[in-house]
Enzyme design. Sequence first.
Site, PDB file in Angstrom:
ATOM      1  N   TYR A 122      -7.259   2.324   5.952  1.00  0.00           N
ATOM      2  CA  TYR A 122      -6.493   1.120   5.609  1.00  0.00           C
ATOM      3  C   TYR A 122      -6.477   0.055   6.695  1.00  0.00           C
ATOM      4  O   TYR A 122      -5.834  -0.983   6.526  1.00  0.00           O
ATOM      5  CB  TYR A 122      -5.047   1.503   5.280  1.00  0.00           C
ATOM      6  N   CYS A 176       7.424  46.710   6.751  1.00  0.00           N
ATOM      7  CA  CYS A 176       7.990  48.037   6.587  1.00  0.00           C
ATOM      8  C   CYS A 176       6.974  48.855   5.788  1.00  0.00           C
ATOM      9  O   CYS A 176       6.628  48.492   4.657  1.00  0.00           O
ATOM     10  CB  CYS A 176       9.326  47.974   5.841  1.00  0.00           C
ATOM     11  N   CYS A 183      13.513  48.334   9.654  1.00  0.00           N
ATOM     12  CA  CYS A 183      13.664  47.679   8.356  1.00  0.00           C
ATOM     13  C   CYS A 183      15.155  47.442   8.079  1.00  0.00           C
ATOM     14  O   CYS A 183      15.962  48.370   8.191  1.00  0.00           O
ATOM     15  CB  CYS A 183      13.059  48.547   7.257  1.00  0.00           C
ATOM     16  N   CYS A 206      11.764  52.607   0.437  1.00  0.00           N
ATOM     17  CA  CYS A 206      12.436  51.343   0.761  1.00  0.00           C
ATOM     18  C   CYS A 206      12.838  50.649  -0.531  1.00  0.00           C
ATOM     19  O   CYS A 206      11.980  50.191  -1.301  1.00  0.00           O
ATOM     20  CB  CYS A 206      11.514  50.456   1.593  1.00  0.00           C
ATOM     21  N   LYS A 211      10.813   3.156   2.983  1.00  0.00           N
ATOM     22  CA  LYS A 211      10.921   4.605   2.837  1.00  0.00           C
ATOM     23  C   LYS A 211      11.636   4.962   1.536  1.00  0.00           C
ATOM     24  O   LYS A 211      12.672   4.389   1.209  1.00  0.00           O
ATOM     25  CB  LYS A 211      11.702   5.195   4.019  1.00  0.00           C
ATOM     26  N   CYS A 225      15.933  50.047   4.958  1.00  0.00           N
ATOM     27  CA  CYS A 225      15.802  51.508   5.026  1.00  0.00           C
ATOM     28  C   CYS A 225      15.751  52.046   6.451  1.00  0.00           C
ATOM     29  O   CYS A 225      15.633  53.256   6.645  1.00  0.00           O
ATOM     30  CB  CYS A 225      14.571  51.958   4.253  1.00  0.00           C
ATOM     31  N   ASP A 242       1.593  10.671   3.583  1.00  0.00           N
ATOM     32  CA  ASP A 242       2.326  11.634   4.403  1.00  0.00           C
ATOM     33  C   ASP A 242       1.340  12.681   4.897  1.00  0.00           C
ATOM     34  O   ASP A 242       1.203  13.771   4.338  1.00  0.00           O
ATOM     35  CB  ASP A 242       3.441  12.282   3.568  1.00  0.00           C
ATOM     36  N   GLU A 299       0.840  -1.200   0.000  1.00  0.00           N
ATOM     37  CA  GLU A 299       0.000   0.000   0.000  1.00  0.00           C
ATOM     38  C   GLU A 299       0.877   1.252   0.000  1.00  0.00           C
ATOM     39  O   GLU A 299       2.044   1.206   0.412  1.00  0.00           O
ATOM     40  CB  GLU A 299      -0.891   0.030   1.250  1.00  0.00           C
ATOM     41  N   LYS A 354       2.249   4.692   1.430  1.00  0.00           N
ATOM     42  CA  LYS A 354       2.434   5.251   2.776  1.00  0.00           C
ATOM     43  C   LYS A 354       2.167   6.756   2.702  1.00  0.00           C
ATOM     44  O   LYS A 354       3.006   7.520   2.228  1.00  0.00           O
ATOM     45  CB  LYS A 354       3.841   4.981   3.303  1.00  0.00           C
TER      46      LYS A 354
END
Length: 671
Positions: free
Chosen positions: A226, A424, A408, A430, A314, A411, A124, A120, A122
């Site tokens: 499952y 900012c 910032c 800027c 894996k 600036c 995530d 099956e 796997k």
Amino acid sequence: MNAMERMEQLIAELNNYNYHYYTLDEPLVSDKEYDALYDQLTALEKETGTVLPDSPTLRVGGEILKGFAPHRHLSPLWSLDKAQNIEQLRTWHDRAVRLVNDYNAKNPSDPLPAPCYALELKFDGLTLNLTYREGKLVQASTRGNGVVGEGILEQVKTIKSVPLNIPFTDGTIEVQGEGIMNLSVLAKYNETAAEPLKNARNAAAGALRNLNPKVTAERRLNAYFYNVGYSDERSFTDHKEMMDFLRENRFKVNPYIFYFENFDDVMEQLADIEARRASLDYLIDGAVMKLTDMRTREVLGYTDKFPRWAVAYKFVAEETTTVLQSVTWNVGRTGKVTPLARVEPVELAGVTVQNCTLNNVGDIERKNLKFALGSRVFIRRSNDVIPEILGKVTEEQDGEEILYPEQCPSCAFPLEQRGAHLFCNNKTGCRPQIIARITHFASRDAMDIETFSDKTAIQLHEELGVKEPADLYTLAFESLIKLDRFGEKKAQNLLDAIEKSKERDLAAFLYALGIPNTGKSTTKMLADHYRDLHRVMEATAEELVELPDVGGIVAESIAGYFADPFNQVAIERMLSLGIQAKAPEAPAVVSTDSFFSGKTVVLTGTLHLLTREEATEKLERLGAKVTGSVSKKTDLLIAGEKAGSKLAKARQLDIQVLEDEAEFVRLLNEE
């Protein structure tokens, strides 16, 4: 028929339609018919003041919860031993076969069958454990430590592929599965999200562990099941029988389950799964191999941590650990100041990683990274170019402090914190903001000023004082040719491209403005709906939220942008300099009986014989509706080179796919 009986009837009908739509991908009625029945139910619930436990109206999410209650599982949820390569997988297999042979040698009168295998995917996501009592969903929880998890019933009820009741009504059962967010759903969500989600795993886990079920509902999660971990009335002889039981009871079971009698055949299938991995519409990080016979599972039993009859294979690691070395702060187009982490170089999924994403100061706090400089952290490769830091390896605050800037970094303007982000507000002074705004404005999907780049924006800003997009339309030939690397031809080409950009349509202009939290699909929808720039500018948040795919945050962003006097002046100045920003004429349908007439079409992948825009225009002239995402309403998918998740989803939904681009062009020209 009284109101309660009618409600029960409506609930049965609607839940059946939901099952066929969300679990079987086989809709029985149109959205309009479904909505009419749903509206009847909500009206009756309001009239009676009663909401029955299995009502589909519960799936929108209820009140914010105060916390998660612990739930003790009726049967332990085991972790799986891991095989990182074929040799380790073969070692697991050889040990399982040896245990079976040892048992058979000691019990010749009642031997175990020869090992057979189930393979099956796997997933995530986040493990779910659902409890049903007499056919009713009465609890849902996370895995926790395998013995006790957290109750998340209200969150799980929002997942429309999870049945609220099942035909099996004998006693109590617990069913395990995985809560996930489909990649196509994640992409759609991020088009309008105020805070785009970085990867599907964290999006699902964060939604299911959010105390506000309405947030869970907004993520439109999915779930695959499952295993039946506990039942006081039902047993199974093998894995196939268990899977059939889950399907019969309306649980969504992933179609990618493979059965083998020969272990070597498993190897070939694993290679095929890994090759398909990138085309799936959900994240997987491997495959799970199980012995199918239930009596064999009982005999082999468990170690302290793992079942001996199953193992997780894996794939190439997409998660690892490294040391967080430093954090720098960068200013973006909207003034948002975001952190970028520098880590000790480490190999991850075939590349050397040195930079990682940290979304904002809220992200740093949430992941226990405030005191993490010099500490080891988990990093994960998602769909982004640079990986994301998931959190610290240890819980202790054993590193140096990440200092948040008060000014910032470009600036020195005082920063403002809004929610989890720093901003900012020095829009006109800027430098990174100015350059990013101009570059975005000139980009291909925006005003499409040919040959323009960020280097061009930097040079024009630093040497000619260009501070906003409108300034581009005041540039003079005499000024440009004085610039370094600007000859007469380059200067004239740039001016010609700027002049041509004045003809770009309303959707492109709206996208070019860089309105926070809006992407191309949203700006196109605004242009198609209002068909006039000033009507868009005058729209209120209350009006905007009624439009497709516009939530409250996006509506506030749009209305707030156009309410800003700075933006109003800039727009009027651009209009006075010749920008037209007109809505295009609706494409004339030249054919109502072409191959594409009346079809909802999705384009994906790279086309070589024509551009995406040309293909869309031709399709619309031939009577097709072109959309950006695959759904059950999609009639046809045009798949170019390197088509990914949309192609995978189309195949899952059994949607017609056209992968031959030459044939596609031939059909377009066949009027």
